[in-house]
Motif scaffolding. Structure first.
Motif, short mmCIF file in Angstrom:
data_model
loop_
_atom_site.label_atom_id
_atom_site.label_comp_id
_atom_site.label_asym_id
_atom_site.label_seq_id
_atom_site.Cartn_x
_atom_site.Cartn_y
_atom_site.Cartn_z
N UNK A 836 119.73 -66.81 70.96
CA UNK A 836 119.55 -66.61 69.52
C UNK A 836 119.32 -65.16 69.11
N UNK A 837 118.53 -64.41 69.83
CA UNK A 837 118.27 -63.05 69.33
C UNK A 837 119.51 -62.19 69.41
N UNK A 838 120.36 -62.45 70.41
CA UNK A 838 121.61 -61.70 70.48
C UNK A 838 122.49 -62.04 69.28
N UNK A 839 122.50 -63.32 68.92
CA UNK A 839 123.31 -63.74 67.78
C UNK A 839 122.79 -63.13 66.48
N UNK A 840 121.48 -63.14 66.32
CA UNK A 840 120.92 -62.56 65.10
C UNK A 840 121.20 -61.07 65.01
N UNK A 841 121.07 -60.39 66.11
CA UNK A 841 121.35 -58.96 66.09
C UNK A 841 122.83 -58.72 65.75
N UNK A 842 123.66 -59.59 66.31
CA UNK A 842 125.10 -59.45 66.07
C UNK A 842 125.42 -59.67 64.58
N UNK A 843 124.75 -60.63 63.99
CA UNK A 843 124.95 -60.85 62.55
C UNK A 843 124.56 -59.60 61.76
N UNK A 844 123.46 -58.97 62.13
CA UNK A 844 123.06 -57.74 61.44
C UNK A 844 124.14 -56.66 61.59
N UNK A 845 124.74 -56.62 62.76
CA UNK A 845 125.79 -55.62 62.99
C UNK A 845 126.93 -55.75 61.97
N UNK A 846 127.16 -56.95 61.50
CA UNK A 846 128.31 -57.13 60.59
C UNK A 846 128.12 -56.40 59.27
N UNK A 847 126.89 -56.02 58.97
CA UNK A 847 126.67 -55.28 57.72
C UNK A 847 126.66 -53.78 57.95
N UNK A 848 126.90 -53.39 59.18
CA UNK A 848 126.91 -51.96 59.50
C UNK A 848 128.33 -51.56 59.92
N UNK A 849 129.07 -50.91 59.01
CA UNK A 849 130.48 -50.62 59.29
C UNK A 849 130.69 -49.69 60.49
#
Ligand SMILES: *[C@@H]1O[C@H](CO)[C@@H](O)[C@H](O)[C@H]1NC(C)=O
Ligand SMILES: *[C@@H]1O[C@H](CO)[C@@H](O)[C@H](O)[C@H]1NC(C)=O
Ligand SMILES: *[C@@H]1O[C@H](CO)[C@@H](O)[C@H](O)[C@H]1NC(C)=O
Ligand SMILES: *[C@@H]1O[C@H](CO)[C@@H](O)[C@H](O)[C@H]1NC(C)=O
Ligand SMILES: [Zn+2]
Length: 965
Positions: A836-849
């Motif tokens: 889960x924490x990898x997935x959450x971090x990955x989701x955050x990455x989607x807002x960082x171009x």
């Protein structure tokens, strides 16, 4: 555009992977082309403001007070030609802003006397002349009135000039503007894209005008029927190359505003629509060839060209253009064909006339590193875009309400072009999977909508953007294919050619095509259809949905009814045809093709369709018609017996159809239980063909989505393990223990399914194989031992069953990858982790171009949502960030509707339904833009899911338990 939908047709199917079956990965490949398909998945479309559809975000006033309040141009002025000069700056100005400057003269004719000039202009700063935003002159003897007042109307995106007196009807004038705009990274209009090469950041100025962004580049009459000739000049720095629709005819150095620059002049374009314009200034390089005296160039980053990634596109473009010239019986109308791969691009591709733009994954193919699926996607998208050079560009629909014909047509003939370029790929089978069965899912909902809508129903940019839906692309393609089958291909081609030659460089409405096809029918001796093309097609284009035809083989009675996935859903859209279609039925009796039957009423009898105990009947041969089929129970039983004893007696496509129809009839409760559907999968342990397997896997995906959080999942895995094991062993044998590539094109896809499913359900040896390959790669990153076709499957599962180390390795490879399709596989695979924490971090990455490109953000979130562990995380993320996401992707973009569809896919409990509704209420003030309809559909689908689970869970568990022990 290309199926832009932009994401690709596949998205939806492709990502399930994690959960269980994966599949499809491949496919993904598929198709997304132009915007087209991008948008697509699952969302449906264009709703009008007619009160029966979803209200659109911007409401069009019913009685606008003033001409500039209306979204449509008044039509009193018609452009003749434009002289446009643009100068994009690839380095920021003193304020850190990237800008472009330019000027434009539009010469126009006054068709109807008026004292107003209304022209589109958006987000441009215009220089003033004597206090006004433009300068007006008469041409010839006509004197021009003076400008009294000029102002902008933000809502309708106009520059309005009030004149002191009227322009004279029939007279010609010229309007000059000078402007400055931002070269933003917003993928709309003239925009900026960046990539890095040898550690240096390079900036590209490029454009996407469809549908309503030309007005963001220069003031223009920005409607498809406002065709004109464009004389383009681009000013750029001397180390860059400038491209536009026409061929470069002059290039000279000059000093302008103190800068030494190059001025490139292009030949005048043909008479064309603004949405097909393109301007590119870049450091790209090209390869080229001459095919029958036509210059063909492929442009891309230098490294990509050096790695020969453009070779395949160059190889196939000439033959495909030549194919379409013959097919349309009309010469390619331009003097060159350029195709450019862009690092940042919203749609899959865009058919700008003479200068087609693509995402890199849709144009570049690496002979060593890319998969067969990548190759298929490249040729398919190219074929789609080139088909538009005539259909869409040479002859253009007058307004966006007819977009379905433009996109549906290209989505059909793209398969013909690919068949020509790659004979032996059986593209007809893929048409069934990627177009027909895919759009059945959307068109079976009560919230669907007709293909065709009235011109007045489509006005605002958001309404126009909603037209780019799966319905337009795929249903459009399916009904046009059906039309071409019942007319026969030669008659269809004759009518088409007459239409294109009659309306060349001009605009049409969709009935113009029907008229020309009707002429072709009438000119063909012996050709018989039961009514006119117009009347037959109205049944398919003016009412939503499609029929299920039921045959009772005891009597030969045929009946049709509107197929609704949820039988309790309420259809509040009335149909003038009362949901009855004119259905052309090709059919087979006990293996022998019979004479076509037309079902023209609710019910009808054909005694030839009666069958004895020794006979069986299959309707809709090779799915040439856009409808589902049901039979009396004894014919179903006979078909199941044929499948289990001699399945090859039924064609590959019809095997896939039987499976897909059975599952959907069960969901719609037209057949009583899910058991019949599950029984169509029993023979699969003997099936070696891709298409039926793929159809089964997609339907079982739904079982996985609904059950992967319940106890049914264990029994499902056990059953699938039994079914897939023989296919897994088959591929192990024919590939010499995985050391070779299967020779057949579709076998390669089937191998991917075999491995993907086998690993998901725990077939002996599968997981070890995958872990070993990935380990080997981690130990020696410079040498990837995984076969390109298998990469998506292997990456995803290795990351799913691995830990942080596997994930971080993929991230490094992703950052480092210079091949877009490889980066995209890794990006999807990183969503497969169960941590889960990898997935959450990955989701955050989607807002960082700087981490995930903006064009990939929404599809990455969708990938996470397809993972059973990631689903709740993605859903929370989208809810929490809605206003930001909406602001970034909301208004003109298609990707946002597939985002909503994607995150809502697994929702199937009452609690989740309440959450979805709350999400809608909570964000009313933010809005849903082009995702408005997708959200309604998600709510409807969730309701249907809840019911389905309640009714089927126990039964399915029982059946699976019995069969797997
Ligand atoms: C448009 O701008 C270019 C570059 O600044 C200039 O050379 C040209 O004269 C301008 N056109 C008109 C009609 O003023
Ligand atoms: C346009 O003008 C506005 C207001 O002066 C300014 O903020 C903006 O930066 C200008 N845009 C460009 C591209 O120069
Ligand atoms: C392109 O065509 C050439 C010449 O026929 C061939 O050698 C090459 O392998 C082809 N490249 C690709 C990627 O298909
Ligand atoms: C375009 O079509 C219209 C209607 O058929 C016709 O009146 C007009 O002359 C055509 N224009 C051109 C440029 O061919
Ligand atoms: Zn298209």
């Amino acid at each position: 555009m290309g199926k832009v939908y932009y994401i690709s047709k596949n998205v939806g199917f492709g990502l399930l992977v994690l959960a269980g079956i994966a599949l499809v990965t491949i496919i993904a490949l598929s198709i997304a082309y132009d915007k087209e398909k991008a948008k697509n998945q699952g969302s449906g479309g264009d709703e009008g403001a007619d009160g029966t559809g979803t209200p659109s975000p911007t409401t069009t006033p019913l009685t606008p007070e003033q001409p500039w309040d209306r979204y449509r141009l008044p039509g009193s002025l018609a452009p003749v030609f434009y002289d446009v000069t643009l100068w994009p700056r690839l380095t920021p100005d003193a304020n850190g802003l990237y800008v472009f400057t330019g000027n434009s003269t539009v010469v126009f004719r006054c068709v109807k006397e008026t004292d107003l000039i209304i022209i589109h202009s958006r987000q441009l700063n215009l220089t003033t002349f004597g206090g006004h935003h433009a300068r007006l002159r008469g041409r010839g003897r006509a004197p021009a009135p003076s400008i009294q007042r000029s102002w902008f109307v933000a809502k309708t995106e106009y520059l309005v000039l009030q004149l002191s007196s009227s322009l004279a009807g029939g007279a010609t004038y010229e309007l000059y503007t000078e402007f400055r705009g931002e070269l933003a990274d917003d993928l709309e209009g003239f925009y900026r894209s960046e990539y890095s090469e040898d550690g240096v950041t390079k900036v590209v100025a490029t454009s996407q005008m469809q549908a309503t962004y030309a007005r963001k580049t220069f003031p223009c009459f920005d409607e498809p029927a406002m065709k004109a000739v464009f004389n383009v000049i681009l000013i750029h720095s001397r180390d860059t190359v400038a491209l536009s629709n026409g061929m470069e005819i002059d290039s000279a150095d000059a000093v302008i505003e103190g800068a030494l620059v190059r001025v490139t002049t292009f030949e005048p374009t043909k008479r064309m629509s603004t949405y097909l314009l393109a301007f590119i200034v870049s450091y790209f390089v090209s390869i080229q060839s001459n095919h029958n005296n036509l210059l063909i160039r492929i442009w891309a980053r230098k490294k990509a060209i050096d790695d020969r990634q453009g070779d395949y596109a160059l190889n196939v473009t000439g033959p495909i253009l030549q194919f379409f010239e013959r097919y349309y019986n009309a010469a390619y109308p331009l003097s060159k064909s350029d195709q450019v791969a862009l690092p940042d691009f919203d749609a899959g591709a865009m058919e700008n006339w003479g200068l087609v733009t693509y995402r890199e994954t849709a144009l570049l193919y690496d002979p060593i590193l890319s998969s067969t699926g990548n190759k298929e996607r490249v040729i398919t998208v190219i074929s789609h875009e080139l088909a538009h050079m005539w259909f869409g560009n040479l002859v253009t629909l007058r307004w966006w309400n007819d977009l379905w014909l433009n996109e549906g047509f290209a989505s059909y003939v793209e398969y013909l072009g690919v068949d020509h370029g790659e004979p032996g790929w059986n593209m007809g089978d893929r048409f069934i999977l990627y177009e027909v069965q895919k759009v059945f899912a959307v068109d079976a909902l009560a919230s669907s909508h007709p293909l065709s809508c009235r011109e007045e129903e489509v006005n605002t940019p958001a309404e126009i953007s909603e037209m780019f839906s799966t319905i337009s692309y795929s249903k459009g393609a399916a009904v046009i294919k059906m039309l071409s089958e019942f007319l026969t291909e030669p008659v269809f081609a004759r009518g088409l050619s007459s239409y294109l030659n009659t309306f060349a460089f001009n605009n049409t409405v969709y009935t113009d095509l029907w008229d020309h096809l009707q002429q072709a029918v009438e000119n063909t001796p012996g050709m018989n259809i039961p009514d006119t093309v117009h009347n037959i097609m109205n049944r398919w284009t003016l009412q939503m949905g499609f029929p299920v035809v039921t045959l009772d083989t005891r009597t030969g009675t045929l009946t049709q009814q509107h197929f609704l996935l949820d039988p309790e859903s309420v259809v509040d859209r009335a149909s003038q045809f009362n949901y009855t279609w004119f259905v052309p039925i090709k059919w087979v009796k006990t293996g022998v093709e019979q004479q076509q039957h037309w079902l023209l009423h609710k019910s009808d009898t054909n005694v030839l369709m009666k069958a004895t105990a020794a006979e069986w009947v299959v309707l809709n041969t090779n799915m040439s018609g856009y409808f589902r089929v049901n039979y009396d129970p004894s014919n179903w039983n006979r078909l199941l017996r044929v499948l289990s004893t001699n399945h090859k007696a039924i064609s590959v496509i019809n095997r896939a159809q039987i499976i897909d129809d059975a599952f959907n009839l069960a969901r719609a409760k037209i057949i009583r239980s899910s058991t019949l559907a599950l029984r169509t999968t029993k023979y699969l342990s003997n099936e070696r063909e891709y298409t039926p397997w793929e159809a089964a896997i997609r339907n079982l995906d739904y079982y996985i989505l609904m059950f992967d959080r319940t106890e049914v999942y264990g029994a499902l895995q056990a059953y699938l393990k039994k079914q897939i094991q023989p296919l897994f062993e088959h591929f192990k044998n024919i590939t010499d223990n995985w050391s070779k590539i299967p020779p057949g094109h579709t076998d390669q896809y089937n191998q991917i399914n075999a491995i993907g499913l086998a690993c998901n359900v725990g077939v002996e040896g599968c997981m070890d194989l995958i872990k070993r390959w990935y380990r080997q790669w981690m130990e020696n990153p410079a040498h990837n031992p995984i076969a390109p076709n298998l990469k998506s499957t292997v990456y995803c599962r290795a990351i799913a069953f691995g830990g942080v180390e596997e994930w971080e390795f993929a991230w490094r490879m992703f950052k480092y990858s210079t091949l877009a399709s490889e980066a995209s596989r890794l990006r999807e695979a990183m969503a497969c982790t169960k941590i889960p924490w990898l997935l959450n971090r990955y989701l955050e990455y989607t807002l960082d171009p700087t981490k995930i490109r903006k064009q990939d953000a929404t599809s990455t979130i969708q990938s996470v949502a397809l993972n059973v562990v990631g689903m709740p995380l993605a859903w929370n993320f989208v809810r929490a960030r809605w206003s930001y996401i909406f602001q970034q992707y909301g208004t003109g973009s298609f990707s946002i509707s597939s985002l909503v569809t994607g995150v809502a896919k697994r929702l199937s409990t009452e609690f989740e339904l309440q959450e979805l509704k709350k999400f809608k209420e909570d964000n009313v003030h933010v809005g849903f833009g082009s995702a408005t309809l997708a959200l309604e559909q998600a709510i409807e689908k969730t309701r249907a899911n809840i019911k389905w689970v309640a009714e089927n869970k126990a039964l399915v568990l029982q059946w699976l338990t019995d069969e797997s022990t």
